[in-house]
Design a protein around this motif. Structure first.
Motif, PDB file in Angstrom:
ATOM      1  N   HIS A   1       5.008  33.560 -60.516  1.00 39.53           N
ATOM      2  CA  HIS A   1       4.719  33.291 -61.929  1.00 39.53           C
ATOM      3  C   HIS A   1       3.927  32.002 -62.085  1.00 39.53           C
ATOM      4  N   GLY A   2       3.067  31.947 -63.108  1.00 40.81           N
ATOM      5  CA  GLY A   2       2.199  30.795 -63.326  1.00 40.81           C
ATOM      6  C   GLY A   2       2.932  29.475 -63.463  1.00 40.81           C
ATOM      7  N   LEU A   3       4.142  29.484 -64.002  1.00 39.23           N
ATOM      8  CA  LEU A   3       4.892  28.242 -64.173  1.00 39.23           C
ATOM      9  C   LEU A   3       5.355  27.661 -62.837  1.00 39.23           C
ATOM     10  N   LEU A   4       5.284  28.458 -61.774  1.00 38.40           N
ATOM     11  CA  LEU A   4       5.755  28.012 -60.459  1.00 38.40           C
ATOM     12  C   LEU A   4       4.632  27.936 -59.426  1.00 38.40           C
ATOM     13  N   GLN A   5       3.404  28.189 -59.847  1.00 34.62           N
ATOM     14  CA  GLN A   5       2.294  28.223 -58.896  1.00 34.62           C
ATOM     15  C   GLN A   5       1.821  26.824 -58.505  1.00 34.62           C
ATOM     16  N   THR A   6       1.412  26.686 -57.251  1.00 28.82           N
ATOM     17  CA  THR A   6       0.741  25.473 -56.809  1.00 28.82           C
ATOM     18  C   THR A   6      -0.718  25.546 -57.250  1.00 28.82           C
TER      19      THR A   6
ATOM     20  N   THR B   1      -8.071  26.356 -63.608  1.00 28.00           N
ATOM     21  CA  THR B   1      -6.890  26.032 -62.797  1.00 28.00           C
ATOM     22  C   THR B   1      -6.096  24.902 -63.450  1.00 28.00           C
ATOM     23  N   ALA B   2      -6.798  23.875 -63.924  1.00 29.43           N
ATOM     24  CA  ALA B   2      -6.127  22.748 -64.583  1.00 29.43           C
ATOM     25  C   ALA B   2      -5.374  23.214 -65.823  1.00 29.43           C
ATOM     26  N   VAL B   3      -5.962  24.133 -66.565  1.00 30.62           N
ATOM     27  CA  VAL B   3      -5.319  24.654 -67.773  1.00 30.62           C
ATOM     28  C   VAL B   3      -4.049  25.421 -67.418  1.00 30.62           C
ATOM     29  N   ARG B   4      -4.106  26.236 -66.368  1.00 29.24           N
ATOM     30  CA  ARG B   4      -2.900  26.968 -65.962  1.00 29.24           C
ATOM     31  C   ARG B   4      -1.796  26.006 -65.534  1.00 29.24           C
ATOM     32  N   LEU B   5      -2.142  25.022 -64.720  1.00 25.98           N
ATOM     33  CA  LEU B   5      -1.132  24.083 -64.228  1.00 25.98           C
ATOM     34  C   LEU B   5      -0.540  23.254 -65.360  1.00 25.98           C
ATOM     35  N   ALA B   6      -1.330  23.027 -66.408  1.00 26.26           N
ATOM     36  CA  ALA B   6      -0.835  22.230 -67.536  1.00 26.26           C
ATOM     37  C   ALA B   6       0.348  22.902 -68.221  1.00 26.26           C
ATOM     38  N   ARG B   7       0.426  24.219 -68.136  1.00 25.74           N
ATOM     39  CA  ARG B   7       1.565  24.923 -68.732  1.00 25.74           C
ATOM     40  C   ARG B   7       2.878  24.474 -68.094  1.00 25.74           C
ATOM     41  N   GLN B   8       2.823  24.037 -66.844  1.00 26.06           N
ATOM     42  CA  GLN B   8       4.031  23.659 -66.127  1.00 26.06           C
ATOM     43  C   GLN B   8       4.658  22.378 -66.667  1.00 26.06           C
ATOM     44  N   ARG B   9       3.949  21.682 -67.536  1.00 23.83           N
ATOM     45  CA  ARG B   9       4.497  20.445 -68.097  1.00 23.83           C
ATOM     46  C   ARG B   9       5.751  20.698 -68.927  1.00 23.83           C
ATOM     47  N   ILE B  10       5.953  21.936 -69.370  1.00 23.64           N
ATOM     48  CA  ILE B  10       7.173  22.228 -70.134  1.00 23.64           C
ATOM     49  C   ILE B  10       8.416  22.036 -69.268  1.00 23.64           C
ATOM     50  N   LEU B  11       8.268  22.147 -67.950  1.00 22.05           N
ATOM     51  CA  LEU B  11       9.411  21.971 -67.051  1.00 22.05           C
ATOM     52  C   LEU B  11       9.761  20.501 -66.867  1.00 22.05           C
ATOM     53  N   GLU B  12       8.895  19.622 -67.366  1.00 27.15           N
ATOM     54  CA  GLU B  12       9.121  18.185 -67.234  1.00 27.15           C
ATOM     55  C   GLU B  12       9.558  17.555 -68.558  1.00 27.15           C
ATOM     56  N   LYS B  13       9.745  18.376 -69.581  1.00 24.44           N
ATOM     57  CA  LYS B  13      10.174  17.851 -70.875  1.00 24.44           C
ATOM     58  C   LYS B  13      11.568  17.244 -70.776  1.00 24.44           C
ATOM     59  N   GLU B  14      11.909  16.433 -71.764  1.00 23.37           N
ATOM     60  CA  GLU B  14      13.245  15.834 -71.798  1.00 23.37           C
ATOM     61  C   GLU B  14      14.318  16.913 -71.830  1.00 23.37           C
TER      62      GLU B  14
ATOM     63  N   LEU C   1      14.683  28.310 -66.661  1.00 23.11           N
ATOM     64  CA  LEU C   1      13.789  29.340 -66.156  1.00 23.11           C
ATOM     65  C   LEU C   1      14.506  30.172 -65.100  1.00 23.11           C
ATOM     66  N   TRP C   2      14.553  31.471 -65.346  1.00 20.07           N
ATOM     67  CA  TRP C   2      15.042  32.425 -64.358  1.00 20.07           C
ATOM     68  C   TRP C   2      13.841  33.228 -63.885  1.00 20.07           C
ATOM     69  N   ALA C   3      13.555  33.188 -62.594  1.00 23.01           N
ATOM     70  CA  ALA C   3      12.393  33.880 -62.043  1.00 23.01           C
ATOM     71  C   ALA C   3      12.831  34.813 -60.925  1.00 23.01           C
TER      72      ALA C   3
ATOM     73  N   LEU D   1       8.476  26.822 -54.045  1.00 29.02           N
ATOM     74  CA  LEU D   1       9.628  27.607 -54.500  1.00 29.02           C
ATOM     75  C   LEU D   1      10.930  27.026 -53.964  1.00 29.02           C
ATOM     76  N   LEU D   2      10.926  26.609 -52.715  1.00 32.40           N
ATOM     77  CA  LEU D   2      12.134  26.030 -52.118  1.00 32.40           C
ATOM     78  C   LEU D   2      12.499  24.694 -52.753  1.00 32.40           C
ATOM     79  N   ALA D   3      11.511  23.997 -53.280  1.00 31.75           N
ATOM     80  CA  ALA D   3      11.773  22.686 -53.891  1.00 31.75           C
ATOM     81  C   ALA D   3      12.670  22.799 -55.112  1.00 31.75           C
ATOM     82  N   TYR D   4      12.783  23.994 -55.685  1.00 32.40           N
ATOM     83  CA  TYR D   4      13.612  24.184 -56.879  1.00 32.40           C
ATOM     84  C   TYR D   4      15.036  24.625 -56.541  1.00 32.40           C
ATOM     85  N   GLU D   5      15.351  24.706 -55.264  1.00 29.51           N
ATOM     86  CA  GLU D   5      16.635  25.279 -54.850  1.00 29.51           C
ATOM     87  C   GLU D   5      17.835  24.574 -55.475  1.00 29.51           C
TER      88      GLU D   5
END
Length: 278
Positions: free
Chosen positions: A112-117, A137-150, A155-157, A181-185
């Motif tokens: 999924h895009g939220l987990l892509q390198t 690519t930068a635009v896609r990766l920017a979506r991942q900033r939601i995982l860094e919110k306060e 996310l269940w993937a 993916l392993l970094a989220y274990e």
């Protein structure tokens, strides 16, 4: 070429960003070249961002915010700017991601895009369409900033085993992706499960889908085709796919066992002994 004096801040979020950048710079009494020297970018790049001809990055925004004393305004604008660059049919999905308290996604053959390198995203987006690949690519990766919110969403993937084994971008890219993916274990808010081949027939055979849950709004189901997205809040459809997701989670490996399978694939197929090119 667009003249700087003709920049309309109401034309788009990118134009508004450029307008505000220019306003702050001129208030500080700096030329584009002078500001560029302070933030370690060229004056030409500053000018391109000001005239909405180039997308700003997070690093650029942070440096300029600090140099001009904006109080973080440009960094706050960045998410809106990048979201506006998504395909029109996908912008609603990015808004759903940003508002959701819980995201449940099932992907049959791709991470999924939220987990892509960055490398994986670039390989996916560049297939048959290399135009503007850096910005896309930068635009896609920017979506991942939601995982860094306060308060990020949970996310269940669930990933089909094919997503681990389909070589996207080459061995080096896949190695980095599996390591991501392993970094989220140990992260309780990002939960990765693998649906193994041995699961056989399963509730997701009709294709990938996402469920977005909110604090007070109805759950939204999202499915996707070629260049089109289909969000719906139809209660019967959402109920059906929620049940399907429950069955997929039951058929998938546990989070711990999923991580072990990812490690096994990483070692067997993408270990250092197989490829030394990142």
């Amino acid at each position: 070429m667009r003249h700087i004096n003709a920049l309309d801040p109401s034309a788009s979020p990118l134009d508004y960003y450029g307008y505000e950048l220019r306003r702050y710079r001129e208030t500080a009494g700096l030329t584009q070249k002078q500001l560029g020297a302070i933030v370690n970018y060229t004056g030409s790049l500053v000018g391109q961002v000001e005239t909405a001809r180039k997308l700003p990055t997070a690093e650029f925004s942070e440096r300029v915010d600090a140099a001009l004393g904006t109080g973080g305004m440009l960094s706050r604008l960045l998410g809106l700017v990048l979201r506006s660059q998504l395909p029109a049919w996908f912008q609603q999905v990015a808004e759903l991601e940003a508002r959701a308290t819980e995201i449940s996604t099932f992907q049959t053959h791709m991470v999924h895009g939220l987990l892509q390198t960055a490398g994986y995203a670039r390989a996916v987006l560049g297939t048959l369409d290399p135009a503007g690949l850096d910005d896309r690519t930068a635009v896609r990766l920017a979506r991942q900033r939601i995982l860094e919110k306060e308060e990020p969403p949970v996310l269940w993937a669930i990933l089909g085993e094919a997503a681990l084994r389909q070589e996207v971008g080459g061995p080096g890219v896949m190695r980095a992706q599996l390591e991501r993916l392993l970094a989220y274990e140990e992260d309780p808010r990002v939960n990765v499960q693998v649906l193994p081949y041995r699961a056989g027939a399963h509730a997701g055979l009709t294709g990938s889908f996402n469920l977005y849950r909110f604090a007070s709004d109805p759950t939204i189901l999202y499915t996707e085709g070629y260049g089109t997205g289909h969000p719906t809040a139809n209660p019967a459809t959402v109920k059906d796919c929620s049940l399907r997701y429950d069955h997929l989670q039951a058929a998938a490996l546990s989070i711990k066992d999923s991580a072990q399978l990812i490690r096994d694939v990483l070692e067997e197929r993408y270990g250092e002994q197989h490829d030394t090119v990142a």
